[in-house]
Design a protein around this motif. Structure first.
Motif, PDB file in Angstrom:
ATOM      1  N   ALA A 204      81.104  26.305 168.310  1.00  0.00           N
ATOM      2  CA  ALA A 204      82.287  26.428 167.653  1.00  0.00           C
ATOM      3  C   ALA A 204      83.750  25.966 168.227  1.00  0.00           C
ATOM      4  O   ALA A 204      84.690  25.003 167.824  1.00  0.00           O
ATOM      5  N   ALA A 205      83.743  26.465 169.458  1.00  0.00           N
ATOM      6  CA  ALA A 205      84.925  26.382 170.231  1.00  0.00           C
ATOM      7  C   ALA A 205      84.984  24.533 170.789  1.00  0.00           C
ATOM      8  O   ALA A 205      86.101  23.876 170.416  1.00  0.00           O
ATOM      9  N   ALA A 206      83.862  23.967 171.052  1.00  0.00           N
ATOM     10  CA  ALA A 206      83.891  22.348 170.976  1.00  0.00           C
ATOM     11  C   ALA A 206      84.216  21.640 169.891  1.00  0.00           C
ATOM     12  O   ALA A 206      85.067  20.650 169.830  1.00  0.00           O
ATOM     13  N   ILE A 207      83.742  22.260 168.745  1.00  0.00           N
ATOM     14  CA  ILE A 207      83.916  21.290 167.213  1.00  0.00           C
ATOM     15  C   ILE A 207      85.437  21.471 167.222  1.00  0.00           C
ATOM     16  O   ILE A 207      86.259  20.601 166.769  1.00  0.00           O
ATOM     17  N   HIS A 208      85.911  22.709 167.323  1.00  0.00           N
ATOM     18  CA  HIS A 208      87.431  23.028 167.084  1.00  0.00           C
ATOM     19  C   HIS A 208      88.214  22.258 167.845  1.00  0.00           C
ATOM     20  O   HIS A 208      89.144  21.483 167.404  1.00  0.00           O
ATOM     21  N   LEU A 209      88.075  22.266 169.278  1.00  0.00           N
ATOM     22  CA  LEU A 209      88.786  21.540 170.190  1.00  0.00           C
ATOM     23  C   LEU A 209      88.578  19.966 170.155  1.00  0.00           C
ATOM     24  O   LEU A 209      89.725  19.114 169.941  1.00  0.00           O
ATOM     25  N   SER A 210      87.614  19.638 169.849  1.00  0.00           N
ATOM     26  CA  SER A 210      87.686  18.220 169.235  1.00  0.00           C
ATOM     27  C   SER A 210      88.201  17.743 168.190  1.00  0.00           C
ATOM     28  O   SER A 210      89.069  16.656 168.344  1.00  0.00           O
ATOM     29  N   ALA A 211      88.286  18.268 167.008  1.00  0.00           N
ATOM     30  CA  ALA A 211      89.042  18.107 165.870  1.00  0.00           C
ATOM     31  C   ALA A 211      90.270  18.241 166.274  1.00  0.00           C
ATOM     32  O   ALA A 211      91.160  17.165 165.829  1.00  0.00           O
TER      33      ALA A 211
ATOM     34  N   GLU B 145      94.781  24.569 173.511  1.00  0.00           N
ATOM     35  CA  GLU B 145      95.645  24.062 172.418  1.00  0.00           C
ATOM     36  C   GLU B 145      97.154  23.797 172.795  1.00  0.00           C
ATOM     37  O   GLU B 145      97.812  23.118 172.745  1.00  0.00           O
ATOM     38  N   VAL B 146      97.149  24.780 174.122  1.00  0.00           N
ATOM     39  CA  VAL B 146      98.683  24.659 174.714  1.00  0.00           C
ATOM     40  C   VAL B 146      98.580  23.173 175.517  1.00  0.00           C
ATOM     41  O   VAL B 146      99.591  22.660 175.616  1.00  0.00           O
ATOM     42  N   CYS B 147      97.577  22.973 176.223  1.00  0.00           N
ATOM     43  CA  CYS B 147      97.196  21.835 176.909  1.00  0.00           C
ATOM     44  C   CYS B 147      97.586  20.498 176.202  1.00  0.00           C
ATOM     45  O   CYS B 147      98.022  19.628 176.247  1.00  0.00           O
ATOM     46  N   LEU B 148      97.129  20.834 174.845  1.00  0.00           N
ATOM     47  CA  LEU B 148      96.892  19.652 173.927  1.00  0.00           C
ATOM     48  C   LEU B 148      98.265  19.416 173.395  1.00  0.00           C
ATOM     49  O   LEU B 148      98.742  18.228 173.261  1.00  0.00           O
ATOM     50  N   LEU B 149      99.203  20.454 173.236  1.00  0.00           N
ATOM     51  CA  LEU B 149     100.417  20.337 172.877  1.00  0.00           C
ATOM     52  C   LEU B 149     101.069  19.431 173.646  1.00  0.00           C
ATOM     53  O   LEU B 149     101.634  18.603 173.428  1.00  0.00           O
ATOM     54  N   TYR B 150     101.077  19.977 174.998  1.00  0.00           N
ATOM     55  CA  TYR B 150     101.964  19.303 176.077  1.00  0.00           C
ATOM     56  C   TYR B 150     101.337  17.844 176.147  1.00  0.00           C
ATOM     57  O   TYR B 150     102.081  16.936 176.569  1.00  0.00           O
ATOM     58  N   ALA B 151     100.118  17.659 176.384  1.00  0.00           N
ATOM     59  CA  ALA B 151      99.481  16.430 176.446  1.00  0.00           C
ATOM     60  C   ALA B 151     100.222  15.413 175.326  1.00  0.00           C
ATOM     61  O   ALA B 151     100.448  14.158 175.637  1.00  0.00           O
ATOM     62  N   SER B 152     100.058  15.863 173.942  1.00  0.00           N
ATOM     63  CA  SER B 152     100.383  14.829 173.193  1.00  0.00           C
ATOM     64  C   SER B 152     101.947  14.750 173.068  1.00  0.00           C
ATOM     65  O   SER B 152     102.454  13.727 172.909  1.00  0.00           O
ATOM     66  N   ALA B 153     102.660  15.753 173.398  1.00  0.00           N
ATOM     67  CA  ALA B 153     104.091  15.652 173.296  1.00  0.00           C
ATOM     68  C   ALA B 153     104.375  14.645 174.487  1.00  0.00           C
ATOM     69  O   ALA B 153     105.244  13.637 174.357  1.00  0.00           O
ATOM     70  N   GLY B 154     103.687  14.840 175.682  1.00  0.00           N
ATOM     71  CA  GLY B 154     104.138  13.810 176.727  1.00  0.00           C
ATOM     72  C   GLY B 154     103.560  12.474 176.808  1.00  0.00           C
ATOM     73  O   GLY B 154     104.331  11.434 176.862  1.00  0.00           O
ATOM     74  N   TRP B 155     102.479  12.246 176.305  1.00  0.00           N
ATOM     75  CA  TRP B 155     101.799  10.944 176.275  1.00  0.00           C
ATOM     76  C   TRP B 155     102.449   9.983 175.215  1.00  0.00           C
ATOM     77  O   TRP B 155     102.572   8.820 175.575  1.00  0.00           O
ATOM     78  N   TYR B 156     102.742  10.756 174.142  1.00  0.00           N
ATOM     79  CA  TYR B 156     103.534   9.923 173.030  1.00  0.00           C
ATOM     80  C   TYR B 156     104.912   9.387 173.363  1.00  0.00           C
ATOM     81  O   TYR B 156     105.390   8.231 173.280  1.00  0.00           O
TER      82      TYR B 156
END
Lengths: 263, 411
Positions: free
Chosen positions: A75-82, B257-268
């Motif tokens: 679930a975590a893998a799917i969620h993070l991929s999405a 998600e926090v990593c993703l937030l910064y990654a997307s904010a930074g890379w764009y």
């Protein structure tokens, strides 16, 4: 729902005086390493039953836990991929599985994180409105343009906690309108119609029923876009002339006003 | 050791780690406190505007919201009825649940109510929100799956007082009442309103309806109470392990998600011409909607070098942050920079709630020793306060419980 806060007792080092409302003990008591990453476990020997090695459990119990770990991992893998594909630029995978990703992400897991990217907004977009009024004498007149965004700006100035009504309502409402209309002001689908109604109601709310001593019958909205001049140290030259986008006249009725403001 | 034996050991160790403890108790508590505080402050601040934002006076009126939600199927308890009384009840419940989640009273129940409050208000008027609201929206759902009340909560205090020596868990009358009340409310929504509480449709995830989620959580709460009281052996251990697995999974998702937030904010940003030529920061400082302190903005914008350094610094820190997690010191340095930057944004661009939300999310990466230090400091401060006011020791203690977290965040 019953309290299920799962830790029964004594799991955390709770300090010497719990009766005084100790949130958690001032003295770290567990043998936990002083410098640990967030993912570091709590005190390694917490309370009795949970600390029992899980390998002593019966086979069905172990199976349930193993399956749960597998489910959580998948679930975590799917969620993070999405999540990743939700914020990534259009690519091979998003083109192939776009519908599935959207289905997963919307409506609750959308991410709007392109903060000031790729470029920050470089223009002031002001929404202005004027009204056609019926004067007390029975004639009609047209008021001057009123700058509603300037009003927002004035409310935000020297305000440490600006309200969403000042900072987002009109600004994002206008973005919504622009995003769902074409250059000839034709609405695109249901969102187009909704955005038109939304902007009309925001303006009606701000103008009120009366303007310049007359009753508001119709309103007209325009946006005034003024590019921010480049910094003084820059040798860039851009035209900072204001560009107007004027919408057709809209009839307003009392239904466009909140009940409190209706006659 | 052979590679396969090493792998076996690693798997066994990982298995033990995710089932034997709910990791990051202080970090998850800080995230809980940070987000509930942000949302609470926001709701209180918007109290005078609540009807214009989400209620009967909204330019985005109930019918328009209903048309949009008919299409996207978002969750909002405000759509169960268009009456003003119902709106006021939901807004009041959102405030109360935020406050109780903040102090950690019945944390697991309050986190569900908190999520319902956040989704209900935000989905009712999605066009008044911004990036900060979006982050609160996401985190309110993740928090439901975490054990975010293990420390720094009234729950932890009650657990410490109550049962260390008690073999038999208490009957917990408050919990039963809360469970009955929430169950009744849910049943009312299910039977007498247009709430779309289905089993598999219109839910947060494909194939998972809000009916399944809410009734499921309600049943899990009852199950946990039951096994604690009547099946303290294996069933309780299994349920406890499952809760820990869910917590650890959710915590992992929050961090990612926090990593993703910064990654997307930074890379764009890297792709933007203004971020490349070092003037990007100059522009938001000159937008009327984001300049509450023009003189302050002028000071910052007066130096081309300062603007350039801040512009490049922002991009570098945002892009680098996820990678610095590999090194504790680098990560902590980045964390300090990011939090300082968001405090700057809070003031300079007039985005306090957005900044608070981001700082609350960042807090999941705070090092345990810093949190322990803060805990000790605040504990001592609380003791001094309690000693000074002998008349109301309990009340004082509770106040310091509430105050402590923000102190940690703001610092």
């Amino acid at each position: 729902m019953a309290d299920t806060e799962p830790e029964p007792a004594g799991r955390e080092p709770t300090g010497p005086e719990p009766q005084q409302g100790e949130p958690a003990g001032p003295k770290p008591t567990g043998p936990e390493p002083g410098e640990s990453e967030p993912a570091e476990p709590t005190a390694p020997a917490p309370d009795g039953d949970a600390a029992e090695p899980l390998t002593t459990l019966s086979l069905p119990a172990q199976l349930i836990i193993a399956v749960a770990i597998a489910v959580a991992a998948v679930a975590a893998a799917i969620h993070l991929s999405a999540a990743f594909l939700n914020v990534s630029p259009p690519n091979t995978l998003t083109k192939r599985h776009g519908a599935a990703i959207d289905d997963y992400v919307y409506p609750e897991f959308e991410r709007v994180w392109k903060l000031f990217a790729p470029n920050p907004l470089q223009q002031n977009i002001a929404v202005q409105a004027r009204a056609q009024i019926r004067t007390p004498e029975g004639g009609t007149a047209t008021t001057g343009w009123r700058d509603l965004s300037a009003q927002d700006g004035a409310d935000i100035r020297h305000n440490p906690l600006p309200s969403h009504t000042q900072q987002n309502e009109l600004r994002r409402g206008w973005e919504f309108y622009v995003g769902s209309h074409d250059a000839k002001e034709r609405p695109q689908g249901m969102r187009g119609n909704l955005s038109e109604q939304y902007v009309r109601r925001i303006v009606a709310l701000r103008l009120g029923r009366e303007e310049d001593g007359g009753t508001v019958e119709r309103i007209q909205v325009r946006s005034a876009t003024t590019p921010v001049a480049p910094p003084p140290w820059s040798d860039e030259k851009i035209d900072t002339k204001t560009f107007y986008r004027t919408l057709p006249w809209w009839t307003v009725t009392s239904a466009d006003l909140p009940e409190a403001k209706r006659p | 050791m052979t590679p396969s034996a090493r792998l076996q050991t690693a798997v066994a160790r990982g298995y033990t780690r995710v089932t034997a403890s709910a990791l990051g108790p202080r970090q998850s508590a800080v995230v809980r406190i940070g987000f509930s505080f942000t949302w609470l402050l926001f709701l209180v601040r918007e109290w005078p505007h609540r009807r214009e934002l989400y209620g009967p006076d909204a330019p985005w009126n109930w019918d328009m919201a209903a048309r949009l939600i008919d299409g996207n199927r978002a969750f909002s308890a405000l759509m169960w009825s268009d009456s003003t009384v119902w709106f006021e009840i939901v807004y009041a419940l959102a405030i109360v649940s935020s406050a109780l989640l903040l102090v950690g009273w019945r944390t697991r129940t309050m986190s569900v109510l908190f999520m319902i409050g956040v989704l209900s208000l935000q989905n009712r008027s999605i066009f008044v929100g911004d990036g900060g609201d979006n982050l609160i929206h996401l985190m309110s759902m993740y928090l439901v799956l975490t054990r975010c009340g293990q420390v720094w909560s009234l729950d932890a205090r009650r657990a410490a007082r109550g049962g260390a020596d008690r073999a038999w868990p208490p009957r917990d009358t408050t919990g039963i009442v809360l469970w009955a009340v929430t169950g009744t409310a849910l049943l009312w929504a299910q039977l007498f309103t247009d709430a779309r509480l289905y089993l598999t449709a219109d839910g947060p995830l494909p194939g998972l309806g809000w009916g399944t989620v809410l009734w499921g959580l309600w049943l899990v709460h009852a199950g946990w109470w039951f096994v604690r009281r009547y099946a303290p052996g294996e069933p309780r251990i299994v349920m406890d392990a499952l809760a820990k697995v869910a917590h650890n999974g959710a915590l992992l998702v929050i961090m990612a998600e926090v990593c993703l937030l910064y990654a997307s904010a930074g890379w764009y940003k890297i792709q933007g011409s203004r971020w490349q030529d070092g003037t990007a920061l100059y522009y938001p400082l000159h937008l009327d909607y984001f300049s509450p302190w023009p003189w302050l903005a002028d000071i910052v914008a007066s130096s081309g070098t300062l603007v350039m350094v801040l512009t490049y610094g922002t991009v570098i820190v945002q892009v680098a942050f996820p990678f610095t997690l590999l090194n504790r010191r680098a990560k902590n340095a980045m964390l300090v920079l990011l939090m300082l930057e968001h405090l700057g944004i809070a003031v300079l661009l007039g985005l306090p709630f957005f900044s608070l939300a981001v700082v609350a999310a960042d807090a999941v990466f705070l090092p345990t020793n810093v949190l322990r230090w803060a805990e000790a400091r605040l504990g001592r401060a609380r003791d001094r306060l309690a000693a000074r006011s002998v008349w109301l020791p309990g009340q004082r203690a509770r106040e310091s419980d509430e105050v402590s977290p923000d102190g940690t965040l703001v610092r």
